[in-house]
Motif scaffolding. Structure first.
Motif, PDB file in Angstrom:
ATOM      1  N   CYS A   1       0.829  -1.195   0.000  1.00  0.00           N
ATOM      2  CA  CYS A   1       0.000   0.000   0.000  1.00  0.00           C
ATOM      3  C   CYS A   1       0.873   1.258   0.000  1.00  0.00           C
ATOM      4  CB  CYS A   1      -0.952   0.005   1.195  1.00  0.00           C
ATOM      5  SG  CYS A   1      -0.137   0.076   2.798  1.00  0.00           S
ATOM      6  N   CYS A   2       0.207   2.392  -0.074  1.00  0.00           N
ATOM      7  CA  CYS A   2       0.890   3.679  -0.202  1.00  0.00           C
ATOM      8  C   CYS A   2       0.514   4.592   0.956  1.00  0.00           C
ATOM      9  CB  CYS A   2       0.400   4.361  -1.480  1.00  0.00           C
ATOM     10  SG  CYS A   2       1.664   4.637  -2.680  1.00  0.00           S
ATOM     11  N   GLY A   3       1.421   5.479   1.319  1.00  0.00           N
ATOM     12  CA  GLY A   3       1.114   6.485   2.329  1.00  0.00           C
ATOM     13  C   GLY A   3       1.919   7.737   2.074  1.00  0.00           C
ATOM     14  N   SER A   4       1.541   8.796   2.783  1.00  0.00           N
ATOM     15  CA  SER A   4       2.169  10.101   2.550  1.00  0.00           C
ATOM     16  C   SER A   4       3.514  10.246   3.236  1.00  0.00           C
ATOM     17  CB  SER A   4       1.266  11.215   3.095  1.00  0.00           C
ATOM     18  OG  SER A   4       0.134  11.358   2.295  1.00  0.00           O
ATOM     19  N   ASP A   5       3.693   9.581   4.377  1.00  0.00           N
ATOM     20  CA  ASP A   5       4.801   9.854   5.281  1.00  0.00           C
ATOM     21  C   ASP A   5       4.627  11.292   5.810  1.00  0.00           C
ATOM     22  OD1 ASP A   5       6.992   9.240   6.786  1.00  0.00           O
ATOM     23  OD2 ASP A   5       8.434   9.321   5.161  1.00  0.00           O
ATOM     24  N   GLY A   6       5.688  11.959   6.158  1.00  0.00           N
ATOM     25  CA  GLY A   6       5.555  13.306   6.728  1.00  0.00           C
ATOM     26  C   GLY A   6       4.961  14.285   5.727  1.00  0.00           C
ATOM     27  N   ILE A   7       4.184  15.233   6.237  1.00  0.00           N
ATOM     28  CA  ILE A   7       3.562  16.243   5.378  1.00  0.00           C
ATOM     29  C   ILE A   7       3.916  17.627   5.911  1.00  0.00           C
ATOM     30  CG2 ILE A   7       1.358  17.232   4.643  1.00  0.00           C
ATOM     31  CD1 ILE A   7       0.211  14.374   4.791  1.00  0.00           C
ATOM     32  N   ARG A   8       4.609  18.389   5.105  1.00  0.00           N
ATOM     33  CA  ARG A   8       4.963  19.767   5.456  1.00  0.00           C
ATOM     34  C   ARG A   8       5.413  19.862   6.919  1.00  0.00           C
ATOM     35  NH1 ARG A   8       2.367  24.745   2.305  1.00  0.00           N
ATOM     36  NH2 ARG A   8       3.652  26.361   3.110  1.00  0.00           N
TER      37      ARG A   8
ATOM     38  N   GLY B   1       4.390  17.396   0.378  1.00  0.00           N
ATOM     39  CA  GLY B   1       3.267  16.590   0.822  1.00  0.00           C
ATOM     40  C   GLY B   1       2.027  17.418   1.068  1.00  0.00           C
ATOM     41  N   ASN B   2       0.870  16.822   0.804  1.00  0.00           N
ATOM     42  CA  ASN B   2      -0.386  17.530   1.067  1.00  0.00           C
ATOM     43  C   ASN B   2      -1.478  16.600   1.593  1.00  0.00           C
ATOM     44  OD1 ASN B   2      -1.153  16.093  -1.178  1.00  0.00           O
ATOM     45  ND2 ASN B   2      -1.230  17.841  -2.559  1.00  0.00           N
ATOM     46  N   GLY B   3      -1.176  15.327   1.753  1.00  0.00           N
ATOM     47  CA  GLY B   3      -2.163  14.407   2.330  1.00  0.00           C
ATOM     48  C   GLY B   3      -3.252  13.978   1.379  1.00  0.00           C
ATOM     49  N   ASP B   4      -3.112  14.307   0.094  1.00  0.00           N
ATOM     50  CA  ASP B   4      -4.097  13.858  -0.882  1.00  0.00           C
ATOM     51  C   ASP B   4      -3.734  12.437  -1.312  1.00  0.00           C
ATOM     52  OD1 ASP B   4      -5.777  13.317  -2.974  1.00  0.00           O
ATOM     53  OD2 ASP B   4      -5.157  15.017  -4.214  1.00  0.00           O
ATOM     54  N   ALA B   5      -4.519  11.469  -0.852  1.00  0.00           N
ATOM     55  CA  ALA B   5      -4.192  10.072  -1.135  1.00  0.00           C
ATOM     56  C   ALA B   5      -4.283   9.758  -2.628  1.00  0.00           C
ATOM     57  CB  ALA B   5      -5.115   9.151  -0.338  1.00  0.00           C
ATOM     58  N   LEU B   6      -5.146  10.478  -3.336  1.00  0.00           N
ATOM     59  CA  LEU B   6      -5.249  10.239  -4.778  1.00  0.00           C
ATOM     60  C   LEU B   6      -3.961  10.706  -5.471  1.00  0.00           C
ATOM     61  CD1 LEU B   6      -7.344   9.062  -6.741  1.00  0.00           C
ATOM     62  CD2 LEU B   6      -8.192  11.372  -7.123  1.00  0.00           C
ATOM     63  N   GLU B   7      -3.413  11.827  -5.009  1.00  0.00           N
ATOM     64  CA  GLU B   7      -2.140  12.283  -5.554  1.00  0.00           C
ATOM     65  C   GLU B   7      -1.019  11.296  -5.211  1.00  0.00           C
ATOM     66  OE1 GLU B   7      -0.914  16.434  -5.998  1.00  0.00           O
ATOM     67  OE2 GLU B   7       0.623  16.022  -4.488  1.00  0.00           O
ATOM     68  N   ARG B   8      -1.075  10.737  -4.021  1.00  0.00           N
ATOM     69  CA  ARG B   8      -0.038   9.758  -3.640  1.00  0.00           C
ATOM     70  C   ARG B   8      -0.112   8.533  -4.546  1.00  0.00           C
ATOM     71  NH1 ARG B   8       4.584  10.733  -1.335  1.00  0.00           N
ATOM     72  NH2 ARG B   8       3.326  12.441  -0.506  1.00  0.00           N
TER      73      ARG B   8
END
Lengths: 403, 403
Positions: A295-302, A309-316
């Motif tokens: 699976c995928c995740g953002s890791d740290g965001i800003r 990073g922006n927390g948009d899972a679709l972008e990830r």
């Protein structure tokens, strides 16, 4: 569904991932029916021109570290891992804004993107004690109607090497944190078996799952994955272990990786990648071909580590496709799967999906079809949680208890 | 500026890349003054909360290939380069929608993102003759008030190996195409010196620049870069040659690359990367440190090669930062430079920039500062071309002759 039945919401003309147009009837916060609705007396959402995706799942984020909503701060991290960690301690110690405010602002934005399940690691270390844990537990309560948070007790500064950390992690689990975190058993703690013994015992004692950050490279990393598999096999934790990052799997030959992949699949150990591009990443298609759940995740965001990073899972998910130059339909849908079904499986989310009986958690994205949604990532989205609209076009409009 | 002078437009309170708040006075389509304006009788744009960027520059795109605006089409390309080329021939031959319509729709979207200078390669081959050239020349005329197009005669199916191509390229130059393209002199044409001799002679005869697609890997690629340098040195074309992609520079050691970098810098040969993540890319920071001009471009956008891409130059710059894990302020601004000043230098754009006397071509992006604009890539942008607003919030509102 017929119009004389009572429903919370009816969604009409949504396009499924498979391409069909469907109507959903929602009752008591769950999907009551997926069948044509002729007319409805209940509130009706015309989803024409939108694709229907299950709730997006953010499998790996560090909400307590974020600087979201804060004025721009030039990144001062580095040069090595110790420098990044020390820099973060300085930056966070100098902030007046509470964790709940920063994390809450980011979480609103993530929900607006469609993420309704979020696994956040929480720093636990003697210098911060349980302050991050307490803030994140409060945040989880505040957002209970808007998103489901899973929390991981994460020993950011080391576990065995920083006395008192294990005790704090154990205390965090007692408070309601449900997953035991680990961090480079060899690279950080310099005692891989010692760290694994500690966290697996802690998880077994507390009925918790495990999620280990593994940045260690090449053979050193893969050797630790094999040891994590040993500990998983020797415990009752098959299906409840995740290894995050695991760059090492992208650094060795596929021949070397193949038997490791088979063990990961057998033990249902999941992998999480944020799809970074400056370092090797696990060979996702190969691993999936061997039955490994990735699976995928953002890791740290800003945060103090990086402003990205922006927390948009679709972008990830799109970045995962970008990382591997995936452009075929099945590849784009496979990338989406890394922030939907694969992530839900990794996080052990019950009743996930768009089946009758599942919670009515979903995202409507304005797009021709799902592949189009993947490559364009439109911000025009309607996010529904338990049958209620919680976000529209990037704006969170759900209800939060306090923050 | 004082209010009694006549101006086309006054822009107030825009934040520069350096962080200052400035007012711009625009007269006759150019920046007449950068100085505080007390009050203005001319139309005034309050740019508070926006950063002021020079016009974005798209250094490498294939507008004639795009399927932008067409219904979703599953990607059928592959498996190898010959397969990609043959697939594209089939896809494009089966389309009813003219090039101008597809390319025009994409160009509108690119302008809406802030790209006001666009270099597009155009397929030239016996099977399509000069049809793509004619369509793109017409498109350039149509968009003259909205964006500046540069065109490259691109031998997509090979030059020496496909008889008649060189003659068509020469004819394209006579029609107004200004740059001679090349393509893997070794890998495609199997006669590197033959192809380079042909295109350099053609460029010298026609007063054209050169832009060579170089996908050939490792030592084979770098050896060709050295030969391109030889031909550049032996012609009058220093400063007018670009090498696009050049993955090979990311495949060898920096020790091996260093003397090549020095020659590229001396001869002012520019490099273009689309910042792909599944293959090596030129080591941008290292090359820039040696004085090499490196810019960014989209490459194909939603075409038969790949459904990815959207022509947003700011997103492309962000992908460059993502590719190298750049998060420091100077790194983010360096990524932006790849779609602004470095790209303008590569394309030989006269009077480029935000100085008094330059054309009033710029983008206002709603963001706290330029770094914030880079990491978030907001769609809230106001695009100004020659002092006239041509796009707002992602919608093109400029004037186009026909298409």
């Amino acid at each position: 569904m017929h119009s004389h039945t009572t429903a919370d919401l009816v969604v009409r003309h949504a396009r499924t991932i498979a391409g069909d147009s469907v109507d959903l009837t929602i009752r008591a916060g769950r999907i009551a029916a997926i069948a044509p609705v002729e007319s409805a007396s209940t509130p009706t959402l015309d989803a024409s021109g939108h694709v229907l995706l299950p709730a997006l799942v953010e499998a790996h984020v560090h909400l307590d570290k974020t600087l979201w909503g804060e004025p721009w701060r030039a990144n001062t991290a580095g040069p090595d891992l110790a420098g990044f960690i020390a820099n973060e301690r300085r930056v966070l110690a100098g902030l007046d804004v509470p964790i709940g405010k920063r994390a809450g602002a980011l979480l609103r934005s993530m929900i607006a993107g469609g993420s309704l399940h979020v696994r956040s690691h929480i720093d636990i270390a003697p210098d911060v004690g349980l302050r991050h844990v307490e803030a994140m537990l409060a945040l989880r309560e505040d957002f209970r109607g808007a998103a489901d948070l899973q929390l991981v007790a994460f020993p950011q500064t080391g576990l065995l090497t920083v006395p008192g950390t294990a005790e704090l992690m154990e205390a965090a689990l007692k408070l309601g944190v449900e997953t035991v975190g680990g961090l480079d058993p060899a690279g950080i703690d310099k005692d891989p078996i010692g760290q694994l013994r500690t966290i697996f015992a802690m998880a077994e004692r507390n009925g918790s799952g495990i999620d280990i950050h593994l940045h260690d490279p090449g053979d050193l990393g893969v050797w630790q994955i094999e040891r994590i598999a040993d500990f998983t096999a020797g415990s009752g934790l098959a299906g409840r272990v995740m290894i995050s990052h695991a760059y090492c799997l992208g650094m060795l030959s596929l021949e070397r990786i193949e038997p490791v992949a088979r063990r990961l699949a057998d033990l249902r150990i999941s992998l999480m990648t944020s799809a970074p591009a400056d370092i090797a990443v696990p060979p996702v298609a190969f691993l999936r071909g061997h039955g490994v759940n990735v699976c995928c995740g953002s890791d740290g965001i800003r945060d103090a580590w990086s402003p990205m990073g922006n927390g948009d899972a679709l972008e990830r998910a799109w970045l995962l496709a970008y990382r591997f130059d995936w452009g075929k339909d099945h590849e784009l849908l496979g990338a989406l799967d890394a922030v939907t079904h694969s992530a839900a499986r990794a996080l052990g989310i019950a009743d996930y999906g768009l089946e009758v009986g599942c919670p009515a958690d979903f995202v409507l994205v304005k797009a021709e079809n799902t592949q189009d949604a993947m490559v364009r990532r439109p911000h025009e989205r309607i996010v529904v949680k338990a049958g209620r609209i919680v976000a529209r076009d990037g704006a969170f409009i759900g209800t939060v208890a306090r923050s």
